[in-house]
Design a protein around this motif. Structure first.
Motif, PDB file in Angstrom:
ATOM      1  N   ILE A   1       0.846  -1.182   0.000  1.00  0.00           N
ATOM      2  CA  ILE A   1       0.000   0.000   0.000  1.00  0.00           C
ATOM      3  C   ILE A   1       0.885   1.237   0.000  1.00  0.00           C
ATOM      4  O   ILE A   1       1.680   1.437   0.929  1.00  0.00           O
ATOM      5  CB  ILE A   1      -0.920   0.023   1.237  1.00  0.00           C
ATOM      6  N   ASP A   2       0.779   2.028  -1.037  1.00  0.00           N
ATOM      7  CA  ASP A   2       1.528   3.294  -1.085  1.00  0.00           C
ATOM      8  C   ASP A   2       0.794   4.340  -0.261  1.00  0.00           C
ATOM      9  O   ASP A   2      -0.425   4.504  -0.385  1.00  0.00           O
ATOM     10  CB  ASP A   2       1.674   3.780  -2.526  1.00  0.00           C
ATOM     11  N   GLY A   3       1.538   5.044   0.591  1.00  0.00           N
ATOM     12  CA  GLY A   3       0.945   6.142   1.333  1.00  0.00           C
ATOM     13  C   GLY A   3       0.566   7.276   0.402  1.00  0.00           C
ATOM     14  O   GLY A   3       0.975   7.314  -0.767  1.00  0.00           O
ATOM     15  N   LYS A   4      -0.224   8.198   0.899  1.00  0.00           N
ATOM     16  CA  LYS A   4      -0.596   9.363   0.095  1.00  0.00           C
ATOM     17  C   LYS A   4       0.571  10.346   0.110  1.00  0.00           C
ATOM     18  O   LYS A   4       0.596  11.323   0.856  1.00  0.00           O
ATOM     19  CB  LYS A   4      -1.879   9.992   0.631  1.00  0.00           C
ATOM     20  N   ASN A   5       1.570  10.013  -0.715  1.00  0.00           N
ATOM     21  CA  ASN A   5       2.816  10.765  -0.734  1.00  0.00           C
ATOM     22  C   ASN A   5       2.599  12.165  -1.303  1.00  0.00           C
ATOM     23  O   ASN A   5       1.722  12.391  -2.132  1.00  0.00           O
ATOM     24  CB  ASN A   5       3.855  10.031  -1.585  1.00  0.00           C
ATOM     25  N   GLY A   6       3.440  13.091  -0.867  1.00  0.00           N
ATOM     26  CA  GLY A   6       3.320  14.431  -1.416  1.00  0.00           C
ATOM     27  C   GLY A   6       4.024  15.472  -0.584  1.00  0.00           C
ATOM     28  O   GLY A   6       4.750  15.160   0.370  1.00  0.00           O
ATOM     29  N   PHE A   7       3.818  16.716  -0.946  1.00  0.00           N
ATOM     30  CA  PHE A   7       4.463  17.836  -0.255  1.00  0.00           C
ATOM     31  C   PHE A   7       3.776  18.093   1.081  1.00  0.00           C
ATOM     32  O   PHE A   7       2.592  17.778   1.267  1.00  0.00           O
ATOM     33  CB  PHE A   7       4.435  19.081  -1.139  1.00  0.00           C
ATOM     34  N   ARG A   8       4.520  18.664   1.990  1.00  0.00           N
ATOM     35  CA  ARG A   8       4.022  18.917   3.336  1.00  0.00           C
ATOM     36  C   ARG A   8       4.522  20.257   3.831  1.00  0.00           C
ATOM     37  O   ARG A   8       5.579  20.742   3.393  1.00  0.00           O
ATOM     38  CB  ARG A   8       4.477  17.799   4.283  1.00  0.00           C
ATOM     39  N   ALA A   9       3.782  20.854   4.735  1.00  0.00           N
ATOM     40  CA  ALA A   9       4.220  22.043   5.460  1.00  0.00           C
ATOM     41  C   ALA A   9       4.108  21.726   6.942  1.00  0.00           C
ATOM     42  O   ALA A   9       3.181  21.034   7.368  1.00  0.00           O
ATOM     43  CB  ALA A   9       3.361  23.253   5.100  1.00  0.00           C
ATOM     44  N   LEU A  10       5.053  22.195   7.735  1.00  0.00           N
ATOM     45  CA  LEU A  10       5.057  21.860   9.157  1.00  0.00           C
ATOM     46  C   LEU A  10       5.459  23.062   9.994  1.00  0.00           C
ATOM     47  O   LEU A  10       6.160  23.970   9.534  1.00  0.00           O
ATOM     48  CB  LEU A  10       5.981  20.686   9.442  1.00  0.00           C
TER      49      LEU A  10
ATOM     50  N   GLY B   1       6.088  20.004  20.408  1.00  0.00           N
ATOM     51  CA  GLY B   1       4.887  19.675  19.653  1.00  0.00           C
ATOM     52  C   GLY B   1       4.995  20.212  18.238  1.00  0.00           C
ATOM     53  O   GLY B   1       5.734  21.174  17.979  1.00  0.00           O
ATOM     54  N   SER B   2       4.288  19.589  17.324  1.00  0.00           N
ATOM     55  CA  SER B   2       4.317  20.050  15.934  1.00  0.00           C
ATOM     56  C   SER B   2       3.024  19.656  15.229  1.00  0.00           C
ATOM     57  O   SER B   2       2.299  18.759  15.684  1.00  0.00           O
ATOM     58  CB  SER B   2       5.521  19.462  15.178  1.00  0.00           C
ATOM     59  N   TYR B   3       2.778  20.332  14.129  1.00  0.00           N
ATOM     60  CA  TYR B   3       1.643  20.005  13.261  1.00  0.00           C
ATOM     61  C   TYR B   3       2.140  19.985  11.829  1.00  0.00           C
ATOM     62  O   TYR B   3       2.877  20.883  11.405  1.00  0.00           O
ATOM     63  CB  TYR B   3       0.526  21.035  13.404  1.00  0.00           C
ATOM     64  N   THR B   4       1.753  18.951  11.082  1.00  0.00           N
ATOM     65  CA  THR B   4       2.137  18.816   9.686  1.00  0.00           C
ATOM     66  C   THR B   4       0.896  18.833   8.820  1.00  0.00           C
ATOM     67  O   THR B   4      -0.044  18.050   9.037  1.00  0.00           O
ATOM     68  CB  THR B   4       2.914  17.509   9.452  1.00  0.00           C
ATOM     69  N   LEU B   5       0.881  19.717   7.853  1.00  0.00           N
ATOM     70  CA  LEU B   5      -0.225  19.810   6.898  1.00  0.00           C
ATOM     71  C   LEU B   5       0.169  19.037   5.646  1.00  0.00           C
ATOM     72  O   LEU B   5       1.129  19.379   4.959  1.00  0.00           O
ATOM     73  CB  LEU B   5      -0.499  21.282   6.560  1.00  0.00           C
ATOM     74  N   ALA B   6      -0.566  17.958   5.369  1.00  0.00           N
ATOM     75  CA  ALA B   6      -0.245  17.092   4.232  1.00  0.00           C
ATOM     76  C   ALA B   6      -1.505  16.348   3.818  1.00  0.00           C
ATOM     77  O   ALA B   6      -2.603  16.623   4.319  1.00  0.00           O
ATOM     78  CB  ALA B   6       0.865  16.123   4.615  1.00  0.00           C
ATOM     79  N   ASN B   7      -1.362  15.397   2.901  1.00  0.00           N
ATOM     80  CA  ASN B   7      -2.511  14.589   2.503  1.00  0.00           C
ATOM     81  C   ASN B   7      -3.105  13.875   3.715  1.00  0.00           C
ATOM     82  O   ASN B   7      -4.327  13.757   3.841  1.00  0.00           O
ATOM     83  CB  ASN B   7      -2.091  13.572   1.439  1.00  0.00           C
ATOM     84  N   TYR B   8      -2.257  13.350   4.569  1.00  0.00           N
ATOM     85  CA  TYR B   8      -2.645  12.867   5.894  1.00  0.00           C
ATOM     86  C   TYR B   8      -1.988  13.808   6.896  1.00  0.00           C
ATOM     87  O   TYR B   8      -0.817  13.643   7.247  1.00  0.00           O
ATOM     88  CB  TYR B   8      -2.158  11.435   6.121  1.00  0.00           C
ATOM     89  N   SER B   9      -2.698  14.825   7.336  1.00  0.00           N
ATOM     90  CA  SER B   9      -2.140  15.761   8.306  1.00  0.00           C
ATOM     91  C   SER B   9      -1.917  15.043   9.632  1.00  0.00           C
ATOM     92  O   SER B   9      -2.571  14.031   9.934  1.00  0.00           O
ATOM     93  CB  SER B   9      -3.063  16.960   8.487  1.00  0.00           C
ATOM     94  N   SER B  10      -0.998  15.567  10.451  1.00  0.00           N
ATOM     95  CA  SER B  10      -0.656  14.858  11.681  1.00  0.00           C
ATOM     96  C   SER B  10      -0.133  15.813  12.736  1.00  0.00           C
ATOM     97  O   SER B  10       0.384  16.895  12.442  1.00  0.00           O
ATOM     98  CB  SER B  10       0.398  13.775  11.398  1.00  0.00           C
ATOM     99  N   TYR B  11      -0.289  15.380  13.981  1.00  0.00           N
ATOM    100  CA  TYR B  11       0.275  16.053  15.139  1.00  0.00           C
ATOM    101  C   TYR B  11       1.414  15.208  15.683  1.00  0.00           C
ATOM    102  O   TYR B  11       1.499  13.999  15.435  1.00  0.00           O
ATOM    103  CB  TYR B  11      -0.774  16.227  16.243  1.00  0.00           C
ATOM    104  N   ASN B  12       2.288  15.829  16.455  1.00  0.00           N
ATOM    105  CA  ASN B  12       3.309  15.093  17.180  1.00  0.00           C
ATOM    106  C   ASN B  12       3.550  15.790  18.507  1.00  0.00           C
ATOM    107  O   ASN B  12       3.674  17.019  18.555  1.00  0.00           O
ATOM    108  CB  ASN B  12       4.621  15.015  16.394  1.00  0.00           C
ATOM    109  N   LEU B  13       3.592  15.028  19.572  1.00  0.00           N
ATOM    110  CA  LEU B  13       3.843  15.552  20.901  1.00  0.00           C
ATOM    111  C   LEU B  13       4.937  14.722  21.548  1.00  0.00           C
ATOM    112  O   LEU B  13       4.895  13.483  21.492  1.00  0.00           O
ATOM    113  CB  LEU B  13       2.579  15.513  21.757  1.00  0.00           C
ATOM    114  N   GLY B  14       5.939  15.394  22.141  1.00  0.00           N
ATOM    115  CA  GLY B  14       7.053  14.659  22.722  1.00  0.00           C
ATOM    116  C   GLY B  14       7.568  15.287  23.997  1.00  0.00           C
ATOM    117  O   GLY B  14       7.352  16.471  24.259  1.00  0.00           O
ATOM    118  N   VAL B  15       8.255  14.475  24.795  1.00  0.00           N
ATOM    119  CA  VAL B  15       8.943  14.939  25.993  1.00  0.00           C
ATOM    120  C   VAL B  15      10.321  14.293  26.009  1.00  0.00           C
ATOM    121  O   VAL B  15      10.526  13.212  25.462  1.00  0.00           O
ATOM    122  CB  VAL B  15       8.177  14.558  27.285  1.00  0.00           C
TER     123      VAL B  15
END
Length: 373
Positions: free
Chosen positions: A331-340, A354-368
């Motif tokens: 299964i190929d992911g929805k590859n493409g350009f992103r802004a973060l 913390g971060s937010y990525t705007l893409a075909n599958y947008s995502s959050y990331n939280l870390g410590v």
């Protein structure tokens, strides 16, 4: 030193607990009934059902590589535990079986819509296989099953631990690693490994020392392996024990297993500002991912008994047949350009990011984690 050791153990425990709590992992084993469909239809259905898991997990793995645009000083170090959380778009929460051009299966239920693994927590369409077993032109049902339900969880988490160290020429080398860990909930295991690099490009620009922001580029690659036990037995597919022959020993069905491997990579250009307590950054880039799925073992299905019409003493018009290693799909992911965009709050050696990525599958990331510049 004891404080650091305790923190490391805590970070590892947090990551492992995050892994076994991911709803999608436990749902993998529910693809078992699909495997009686034969190789062609089973591959098509599994690919459609797991599509958002492949795209979402790849998007999650591509997050969390950095929490600043600035690179470490030489031998500076950071250790971060984080989890990406990809958002599954509404269009990938369900699919219409009639759009798949299945070869053997037909829709038996009123509705032909089925949830994906991240879709609604309700059964999907009922599918059945029919064939003329008596040779009289009348098709009979060989087997039927409901498509598995979704988790009702419209996100795909991707937990991980990342370490980075500064080397020469303002270059960071980063490593992600989760050792192989048994997951009793799915009767399988999970492991993860990744490598990345971040390089300061401001040092190569004319008058770069006068530029008031940090500028860098980074690349990261991550691979994940997940194994899950499956169980599909003849009693799960036989509808009438009185008219179906089963010539196989029980040991035939041992070793049923699903192996999933996700590979994800991303490259980004970053700009940010680092202050004593807070750092902020943004960037653009490109990401790609693939999820390969393979099943080991043999799986039962029901087919017409070829000996039935030739033998008047044979009263079993159907028979069980073994399908070996039915799934081999990518299964190929929805590859493409992103802004973060992201931030890091630092308190002595400890940090929250913390971060937010705007893409075909947008995502959050939280870390410590901890960091030493």
């Amino acid at each position: 030193m004891k404080l650091l050791q305790s923190l490391l153990k805590g970070l590892l425990l947090f990551t492992l607990l995050s892994i076994i709590s991911v709803p999608s992992f436990a749902q993998i084993e529910d693809v078992g009934p699909i495997l009686q469909s034969g190789k062609e239809d089973a591959n098509t259905l599994v690919k459609s059902y797991l599509k958002p898991f492949g795209s979402g997990f790849g998007a999650g793995l591509n997050t969390g590589w950095t929490n600043t645009a600035k690179t470490h000083n030489t031998l500076g170090f950071d250790l971060t535990v984080s989890s990406g959380l990809a958002i599954v778009p509404d269009t990938d929460l369900s699919f219409d079986v009639n759009d798949l051009n299945l070869q053997q299966l037909e829709v038996k239920s009123t509705s032909s819509v089925a949830p994906t693994i991240n879709g609604p927590e309700q059964p999907g369409a009922t599918l059945a296989a029919y064939e003329d077993v008596d040779g009289n032109g009348v098709e009979e049902e060989l087997f039927s099953f409901d498509m598995p339900q979704g988790t009702g969880f419209e996100y795909v988490p991707a937990p991980m631990i990342k370490a980075g160290v500064g080397l020469i020429k303002n270059t960071d080398v980063m490593v992600r690693f989760v050792p192989e860990y048994d997951i009793p909930e799915v009767g399988g295991s999970f492991k993860l490994f990744g490598v990345g690099v971040k390089h300061d490009v401001k040092q190569w620009l004319p008058g770069g020392n006068l530029i008031p922001v940090d500028i860098s580029v980074m690349y990261g690659y991550t691979t994940m392996d997940l194994n899950s036990e499956l169980e599909l037995l003849p009693e799960d597919v036989i509808q009438d024990q009185n008219n179906t022959e089963n010539p196989y020993a029980a040991s035939t069905w041992q070793g049923q297993n699903a192996a999933l491997t996700s590979d994800a990579w991303t490259i980004n250009a970053l700009v940010g500002k680092t202050l004593p307590v807070i750092s902020v950054y943004g960037g653009v880039g490109y990401e790609a991912s693939t999820l390969s799925i393979k099943t080991a073992g043999s799986y039962p299905t029901v087919v017409p008994n070829t000996a039935y019409q030739d033998d008047p003493n044979n009263n079993e018009p159907m028979t069980v047949e073994a399908v070996d290693e039915p799934i081999d799909v990518e299964i190929d992911g929805k590859n493409g350009f992103r802004a973060l965009a992201g931030f890091r709050l630092r308190f002595a050696i400890f940090h929250i990011s913390g971060s937010y990525t705007l893409a075909n599958y947008s995502s959050y990331n939280l870390g410590v984690g901890i960091s030493f510049r």
